[in-house]
Design an enzyme around this catalytic site. Structure first.
Site, PDB file in Angstrom:
ATOM      1  N   CYS A  63      13.945  10.461   6.625  1.00 13.76           N
ATOM      2  CA  CYS A  63      14.024  10.434   8.081  1.00 13.76           C
ATOM      3  C   CYS A  63      15.545  10.317   8.547  1.00 13.76           C
ATOM      4  O   CYS A  63      15.413  10.306   9.687  1.00 13.76           O
ATOM      5  CB  CYS A  63      13.215   8.987   8.315  1.00 13.76           C
ATOM      6  SG  CYS A  63      13.722   7.618   7.115  1.00 13.76           S
TER       7      CYS A  63
ATOM      8  N   GLU B 147      10.793  16.032  14.209  1.00 16.03           N
ATOM      9  CA  GLU B 147      11.236  15.889  12.923  1.00 16.03           C
ATOM     10  C   GLU B 147      10.735  16.937  11.870  1.00 16.03           C
ATOM     11  O   GLU B 147       9.487  17.217  11.749  1.00 16.03           O
ATOM     12  CB  GLU B 147      10.577  14.747  12.158  1.00 16.03           C
ATOM     13  CG  GLU B 147      11.670  13.760  11.719  1.00 16.03           C
ATOM     14  CD  GLU B 147      11.003  12.627  10.810  1.00 16.03           C
ATOM     15  OE1 GLU B 147       9.914  11.862  11.085  1.00 16.03           O
ATOM     16  OE2 GLU B 147      11.873  11.604  10.464  1.00 16.03           O
TER      17      GLU B 147
ATOM     18  N   LYS C 179       0.826  -0.780   0.027  1.00 18.87           N
ATOM     19  CA  LYS C 179       0.095  -0.062  -0.094  1.00 18.87           C
ATOM     20  C   LYS C 179       0.860   1.049  -0.204  1.00 18.87           C
ATOM     21  O   LYS C 179       1.409   1.780   0.961  1.00 18.87           O
ATOM     22  CB  LYS C 179      -0.830   0.051   1.274  1.00 18.87           C
ATOM     23  CG  LYS C 179      -2.071   0.975   0.906  1.00 18.87           C
ATOM     24  CD  LYS C 179      -2.568   1.891   2.408  1.00 18.87           C
ATOM     25  CE  LYS C 179      -1.606   2.875   2.811  1.00 18.87           C
ATOM     26  NZ  LYS C 179      -1.600   4.199   1.506  1.00 18.87           N
TER      27      LYS C 179
ATOM     28  N   GLU D  44       9.969   1.222  10.266  1.00 17.82           N
ATOM     29  CA  GLU D  44      11.192   2.323  10.209  1.00 17.82           C
ATOM     30  C   GLU D  44      10.268   3.617  10.278  1.00 17.82           C
ATOM     31  O   GLU D  44       9.548   3.958   9.636  1.00 17.82           O
ATOM     32  CB  GLU D  44      11.696   2.077   8.868  1.00 17.82           C
ATOM     33  CG  GLU D  44      13.028   2.465   8.859  1.00 17.82           C
ATOM     34  CD  GLU D  44      12.975   4.237   8.056  1.00 17.82           C
ATOM     35  OE1 GLU D  44      12.847   5.129   9.095  1.00 17.82           O
ATOM     36  OE2 GLU D  44      13.031   4.216   6.934  1.00 17.82           O
TER      37      GLU D  44
HETATM   38  P1  ADP Z   1       4.045  10.487   6.541  1.00 17.58           P
HETATM   39  O1  ADP Z   1       3.909  11.551   7.436  1.00 17.58           O
HETATM   40  O2  ADP Z   1       5.121   9.965   5.972  1.00 17.58           O
HETATM   41  O3  ADP Z   1       2.952  10.548   5.413  1.00 17.58           O
HETATM   42  P2  ADP Z   1       2.294   8.402   7.453  1.00 17.58           P
HETATM   43  O4  ADP Z   1       2.682   7.416   8.703  1.00 17.58           O
HETATM   44  O5  ADP Z   1       0.942   9.292   7.742  1.00 17.58           O
HETATM   45  O6  ADP Z   1       3.562   9.128   7.442  1.00 17.58           O
HETATM   46  O7  ADP Z   1       2.101   7.749   6.338  1.00 17.58           O
HETATM   47  C1  ADP Z   1       2.995   6.485   5.997  1.00 17.58           C
HETATM   48  C2  ADP Z   1       1.982   5.531   4.997  1.00 17.58           C
HETATM   49  O8  ADP Z   1       1.155   5.086   5.955  1.00 17.58           O
HETATM   50  C3  ADP Z   1       1.185   6.008   4.073  1.00 17.58           C
HETATM   51  O9  ADP Z   1       1.113   4.849   3.073  1.00 17.58           O
HETATM   52  C4  ADP Z   1      -0.070   6.130   4.606  1.00 17.58           C
HETATM   53  O10 ADP Z   1      -1.169   6.122   3.665  1.00 17.58           O
HETATM   54  C5  ADP Z   1      -0.133   5.255   5.436  1.00 17.58           C
HETATM   55  N1  ADP Z   1      -1.201   5.337   6.647  1.00 17.58           N
HETATM   56  C6  ADP Z   1      -1.657   6.405   7.380  1.00 17.58           C
HETATM   57  N2  ADP Z   1      -2.413   6.053   8.237  1.00 17.58           N
HETATM   58  C7  ADP Z   1      -2.623   4.862   8.364  1.00 17.58           C
HETATM   59  C8  ADP Z   1      -3.411   3.818   9.210  1.00 17.58           C
HETATM   60  N3  ADP Z   1      -4.127   4.448  10.058  1.00 17.58           N
HETATM   61  N4  ADP Z   1      -3.269   2.629   8.764  1.00 17.58           N
HETATM   62  C9  ADP Z   1      -2.426   2.150   7.949  1.00 17.58           C
HETATM   63  N5  ADP Z   1      -1.784   2.854   7.227  1.00 17.58           N
HETATM   64  C10 ADP Z   1      -1.825   4.321   7.195  1.00 17.58           C
END
Ligand code: ADP
Length: 491
Positions: A296, A393, A187, A262
């Site tokens: 990161c 960050e 995903k 990570e």
């Molecule tokens: P960033 O700040 O780098 O966007 P996120 O943790 O929000 O970090 O996003 C990283 C990944 O996790 C993306 O693919 C995002 O769509 C996914 N993501 C965000 N929220 C959820 C959730 N509740 N469950 C699963 N995946 C998620």
């Protein structure tokens, strides 16, 4: 270059896909829903992609589960040669893949092509390692017994990836997973799905069978929940924010999945008085401003010893002032836009907090004249570790510089955080380089080096920066189970 022109060219190469990829087929969301993806450098809509949810995820997991039976039973040599073909195709298409990255993520084209080379390196490395997944024979405690250790693939893997490296963070997970015999549902971030889909298209062309690699995107929490709830998914690998990582780890407990995470970093970049200033200067600009600060392992805080503090600030500010900001497709640009408005607002609030607590803006400090999400490369002096800018960050082109007196103080400041991903130190004293490396509570340490990553080096953090390692021979362990076979009556 116009978004439309680039898209038209990518379409003709078959690398511009907008549907999900399930069981080797391009699939629309079952309810026909789509989401728009923007070019952060122009604000234009690039195209819409399928917005998937639970049902599509369920089918992707089933495809991966069915494909696992076949894929895991291929010989390692067979899996290896298909991965090798995939690597060759990724390299052959590095220009187009780079263009896709710049289009949806914003980083300069040269840097984007660099990401493709770096990311493809994981596929090549694990094509080789696939043939070296050895077991063990253990000396038996009894004369008529024999003990063997087999390493076997964990099964179906759910891989959730962010937008800052739309290519490399997928290959870094999928490469070792496939090498071990696992199958995967990826995903990608909804902000950068096109690169992931092109990677899947090239996997298909390289003879990786349908179902071995699937890509779904859309409603992230729904897809995430389903991947976590499913008993068929045996492993979750995630790169992203600490907050989402913690949620995923908690949910994985329900089915006791293997988890690797990570998460974010808060990298200190420590320059001692005895460092080679030229070396430190060059490395600090690269380590802080790569991808406009959106990695990161990017330097988050510069810690500079008092004897060279003023000299460093002057030289660093001159270098930062010369960084060219603009559209990643323009020649000479090294600083693209930030990913979205929320990212700029976060940077602005961190800079504001630092100023209100006594820090000084030496260069930059505001949005760039180009508008949209462009932010000026910024140097902040007189920063303190208590300021939010040194605790969170930044994920933007802002470099806070903290002054320190002694080695002990530098170590104390560097470790005073819940993060522990990458750290950098600059000194010409060999004893100090070893002593400080040992004392830093981080998973990766660069000594007189600001760019650490390569496919052969283990990547990962300690404390709240994550669990497990990616890349290197250690990266395989995340996708393997150990089975011990005890044979009796062997006397
Ligand atoms: P960033 O700040 O780098 O966007 P996120 O943790 O929000 O970090 O996003 C990283 C990944 O996790 C993306 O693919 C995002 O769509 C996914 N993501 C965000 N929220 C959820 C959730 N509740 N469950 C699963 N995946 C998620």
């Amino acid at each position: 270059m116009e978004t439309e022109t680039i898209v038209a060219r990518l379409k003709s190469s078959g690398l511009f896909q907008t549907k999900g990829f399930i069981g080797g087929k391009w699939i629309d969301a079952y309810d026909g829903k789509t989401i728009e993806v923007n070019n952060p450098a122009t604000g234009e809509v690039i195209a819409s992609v399928a917005c998937m949810g639970e049902k599509e995820t369920q089918d992707a997991i089933s495809s991966a589960y069915d494909a696992f039976g076949h894929w895991s039973k291929l010989t390692a040599v067979d899996r290896s040669s298909r991965l090798r073909k995939w690597y060759n195709l990724l390299i052959e298409h590095k220009e187009e893949l780079g263009q896709l990255i710049t289009l949806e993520q914003g980083k300069p084209l040269k840097e984007a092509i660099g990401e493709v080379l770096y990311g493809a390196g994981f596929i090549e490395f694990y094509a080789e390692e696939a043939k070296r997944i050895y077991g063990d024979i253990i000396p038996s405690p009894l004369p008529d017994r024999r003990l063997f250790v087999l390493k076997q693939p964990v099964g179906v893997v759910g891989a959730i990836t962010p937008w800052n490296f739309p290519f490399a963070l997928i290959t870094r997970k999928v490469g070792p997973a496939l090498a071990c015999g696992c199958t995967v549902v990826v995903k990608p971030s909804e902000l950068t799905p096109f690169t992931a889909l092109a990677v899947a298209e090239l996997a298909l062309r390289s003879g990786i069978p349908p179902g071995v690699l699937n890509v779904v995107m859309g409603d992230a929490p729904k897809i995430g929940n389903y991947l976590l709830e499913s008993r068929q998914v045996r492993k979750i690998t995630f790169t992203g924010s600490i907050a989402v990582g913690k949620k995923l780890m908690a949910s994985a407990a329900e089915t006791v999945k293997k988890v690797s995470l990570e998460l974010g970093g808060n990298a200190p970049f420590i320059i001692f008085d005895d460092a080679d200033l030229e070396v430190a200067l060059k490395a600090s600009v690269a380590s802080k401003f790569r991808n406009s600060g959106q990695t990161c392992v990017c330097t988050n805080r510069l810690l500079v010893q008092e004897g060279i503090y003023d000299k460093f600030i002057t030289a660093f500010s001159n270098a930062v002032q010369n960084l060219k900001v603009g559209n990643g497709f323009s020649e000479g640009v090294s600083q693209g836009p930030l990913i979205n408005e929320a990212a700029v607002q976060k940077v602005e609030s961190l800079v504001q907090d630092a100023i209100s607590k006594g820090a000084k803006v030496v260069v930059g400090g505001k949005r760039h004249d180009l508008g949209l999400t462009f932010y000026e490369p910024t140097v902040i002096s007189d920063a303190k570790n208590e300021m939010l800018i040194a605790r969170q960050e930044i994920f933007g082109p802002v470099a806070p510089v903290i002054r320190f007196k002694t080695e002990e103080e530098a170590i104390q400041i560097a470790n005073d955080t819940d993060s522990g991903l990458a750290a950098y130190l600059f000194t010409n004293n060999i004893q100090r380089s070893w002593r400080v490396s040992e004392a830093l509570e981080y998973g990766m340490v660069g000594v007189n080096e600001g760019i650490y990553s390569s496919e052969g080096a283990p990547f990962g953090g300690v404390k709240q920066s994550g669990l497990g390692r990616e890349g290197s021979k250690y990266g395989l362990d995340e996708y393997l189970e150990i089975k011990c076979i005890c044979m009796g009556n062997m006397g």
